[in-house]
Design an enzyme around this catalytic site. Structure first.
Site, PDB file in Angstrom:
ATOM      1  N   ARG A  59     -74.909   5.777  54.710  1.00  0.00           N
ATOM      2  CA  ARG A  59     -75.951   4.797  54.362  1.00  0.00           C
ATOM      3  C   ARG A  59     -76.069   4.586  52.860  1.00  0.00           C
ATOM      4  O   ARG A  59     -76.596   3.574  52.402  1.00  0.00           O
ATOM      5  CB  ARG A  59     -77.286   5.266  54.971  1.00  0.00           C
ATOM      6  N   TYR A 112     -88.931 -20.191  55.572  1.00  0.00           N
ATOM      7  CA  TYR A 112     -88.284 -19.893  56.861  1.00  0.00           C
ATOM      8  C   TYR A 112     -89.328 -19.232  57.768  1.00  0.00           C
ATOM      9  O   TYR A 112     -89.863 -18.163  57.448  1.00  0.00           O
ATOM     10  CB  TYR A 112     -87.081 -18.982  56.590  1.00  0.00           C
ATOM     11  N   ASP A 184     -85.494 -17.679  48.068  1.00  0.00           N
ATOM     12  CA  ASP A 184     -84.550 -17.719  49.184  1.00  0.00           C
ATOM     13  C   ASP A 184     -83.494 -18.756  48.813  1.00  0.00           C
ATOM     14  O   ASP A 184     -83.756 -19.949  48.767  1.00  0.00           O
ATOM     15  CB  ASP A 184     -85.276 -18.101  50.475  1.00  0.00           C
ATOM     16  N   LYS A 209     -75.519 -17.213  57.132  1.00  0.00           N
ATOM     17  CA  LYS A 209     -75.227 -18.643  57.129  1.00  0.00           C
ATOM     18  C   LYS A 209     -73.877 -18.908  56.448  1.00  0.00           C
ATOM     19  O   LYS A 209     -72.852 -18.745  57.067  1.00  0.00           O
ATOM     20  CB  LYS A 209     -76.380 -19.407  56.476  1.00  0.00           C
TER      21      LYS A 209
HETATM   22  C1  LIG Z   1     -81.639 -18.048  58.814  1.00  0.00           C
HETATM   23  C2  LIG Z   1     -82.486 -17.955  57.622  1.00  0.00           C
HETATM   24  C3  LIG Z   1     -83.097 -16.753  57.261  1.00  0.00           C
HETATM   25  C4  LIG Z   1     -83.021 -15.508  58.116  1.00  0.00           C
HETATM   26  O1  LIG Z   1     -81.737 -15.004  58.211  1.00  0.00           O
HETATM   27  P1  LIG Z   1     -81.253 -14.135  59.477  1.00  0.00           P
HETATM   28  O2  LIG Z   1     -79.938 -13.612  59.050  1.00  0.00           O
HETATM   29  O3  LIG Z   1     -81.220 -15.069  60.639  1.00  0.00           O
HETATM   30  O4  LIG Z   1     -82.261 -13.042  59.659  1.00  0.00           O
HETATM   31  C5  LIG Z   1     -83.804 -16.729  56.086  1.00  0.00           C
HETATM   32  N1  LIG Z   1     -83.939 -17.814  55.315  1.00  0.00           N
HETATM   33  C6  LIG Z   1     -83.386 -18.987  55.641  1.00  0.00           C
HETATM   34  C7  LIG Z   1     -83.566 -20.158  54.745  1.00  0.00           C
HETATM   35  C8  LIG Z   1     -82.650 -19.096  56.813  1.00  0.00           C
HETATM   36  O5  LIG Z   1     -82.131 -20.278  57.145  1.00  0.00           O
END
Ligand SMILES: *Cc1c(COP(=O)(O)O)cnc(C)c1O
Length: 410
Positions: A59, A112, A184, A209
């Site tokens: 870890r 989000y 973000d 993503k």
């Molecule tokens: C999908 C998404 C998240 C969360 O990510 P996960 O990997 O699905 O937990 C956070 N912020 C944005 C803008 C997203 O599109």
């Protein structure tokens, strides 16, 4: 004669992602080994006691984790990076690292949506207060910051409704008030927007993503400035955060082609968005890369490109007509998430608490994948035919469904 190391920060982004962290590779392999590790052994009692060896426990890091962390930190232009098993886990850990009981958080209203639960349920229970704010707050942010505001959380563009925040202006105000700016940065993948150059202290991403890029792993990243790094690491370790080695590898593999993929996502998305803008069925296209689109001036000033995710608002249409359009699509699939090679569409209704939207036509979010844009346009064109065929004839009352999504009026 040993080679002089190059200044990697001067390399173009395409070169950075193709070459980052390759020092972790062994035996001349182009790719790193994938270390599946929990136990790491020590040579002797002395080594066990002083724990000075580079790897001490699964870890706490492996060559695989160090490689992807170093590569994402370089991509984002921050000091260092830690990775998590999802974007949401990365965001939650980052918020907990900088907030304690009695603190105040300013959260962008477009965040989000699952992060709202983190604020309203987890953080609230810990005695941390959240105030949501309009993404287009601008100078008025000054009036919202309290003496105990520790974090102002940004997202640019906003989820679903694509508002462009003036990040440099907001960061200046945030720092004048002694708080930290956390962003973000998922939409730009850290590639088209350099959060640290624009004043942010912490950049989080759903690497699920675009970094992973193939819809086959969940992954999150937190990149920090040098000043915020130690405090973040403390919470990261307390929370036992880490990610699986195979997912680390998939993220690193995705990262290698990030530049070329994003260029294509962008080119195709612009072509499809321009076409949509000319359609009679479309009220507005929310995509900051389009001239005259909301937020275009800020996008042009601060971003070097646009990814393949945007939204549009249709002229009023019944749920039945929208379903006829979407159900028959051949190339666009319906599903949450985005950033993979595939095109996606989802109807949405923004969840907002401080910004006002009036009911109007249905809203759709599109992710333009790596298919040929002319094929995607043909698919949408056939969809509009189904939408029109299922709509009431001209002259008859059109109706907006009571659940129809909203259009911003403030
Ligand atoms: C999908 C998404 C998240 C969360 O990510 P996960 O990997 O699905 O937990 C956070 N912020 C944005 C803008 C997203 O599109």
């Amino acid at each position: 004669m040993s080679k002089k190391p190059i200044d990697r920060s001067k390399l173009k982004a395409a070169t950075q992602v193709a070459t980052a962290a390759r020092a972790y590779n062994e035996h001349g392999m182009v790719n790193p080994a994938v270390y599946h590790a929990s136990t790491v052994t020590f040579e002797d009692v002395e080594a066990l006691k002083n724990r000075k060896q580079p790897y001490v426990y699964g870890r706490r890091g492996t060559p695989t984790s160090r490689a992807i962390e170093e590569a994402i930190a370089e991509l984002e232009g921050g000091f260092a990076c830690k990775v998590s098993p999802s974007g949401l886990a990365a965001i939650t850990t980052a918020l907990l690292a900088f907030l304690k009981s009695g603190d105040h958080l300013l959260m962008v209203d477009t965040v989000y949506a699952p992060v709202r639960d983190v604020c309203d349920r987890l953080l609230a229970g810990l005695g941390i207060e959240t105030t949501y704010y309009d993404p287009l707050v601008g100078e008025k942010l000054k009036g919202l910051i309290k003496p105990n505001t520790k974090i102002v959380y940004l997202e640019c563009p906003g989820s679903q409704t694509m508002e462009m925040q003036d990040v440099p202006l907001l960061c200046k105000i945030i720092h004048e008030h002694g708080a930290l700016a956390m962003i973000d940065n998922t939409w730009s993948a850290g590639h088209f927007f350099k959060a640290f150059d624009h004043g942010c202290d912490i950049s989080v991403q759903a690497a699920t993503k675009y970094i992973v890029g193939h819809s086959d792993a969940m992954f999150g990243s937190v990149v920090c400035s040098e000043a915020t790094w130690p405090q973040f690491c403390e919470m990261y370790e307390i929370m036992g955060q880490f990610a699986g080695p195979d997912d680390m590898y998939l993220a690193l593999r995705g990262l290698r082609t990030l530049d070329v993929r994003l260029e294509r996502h962008q080119k195709s998305a612009i072509q499809v968005a321009e076409w949509l803008r000319g359609r009679a069925e479309v009220e507005t296209v929310l995509y900051p890369a389009l001239s005259n689109a909301p937020g275009h001036a800020i996008w042009k000033r601060d971003f070097t490109g646009a990814s393949g995710l945007f939204s549009l608002i249709l002229k009023p249409a019944s749920d039945k007509a929208v379903a006829a359009m979407l159900d028959g699509l051949e190339l666009f699939s319906m599903g949450y998430s985005w950033g993979g090679f595939e095109s996606l569409v989802v109807p949405f209704k923004p969840h907002r608490t401080v910004t006002q939207w009036t009911t109007d036509g249905p809203a759709l979010r599109l992710h333009i994948g790596l298919e040929h844009p002319e094929d995607l346009i043909a698919d949408l064109d056939a969809g509009f035919k189904r939408l029109n065929n299922a709509s009431p004839a001209k002259g008859q009352a059109e109706f907006a469904s009571p659940d129809a999504p909203f259009r911003r009026t403030t």
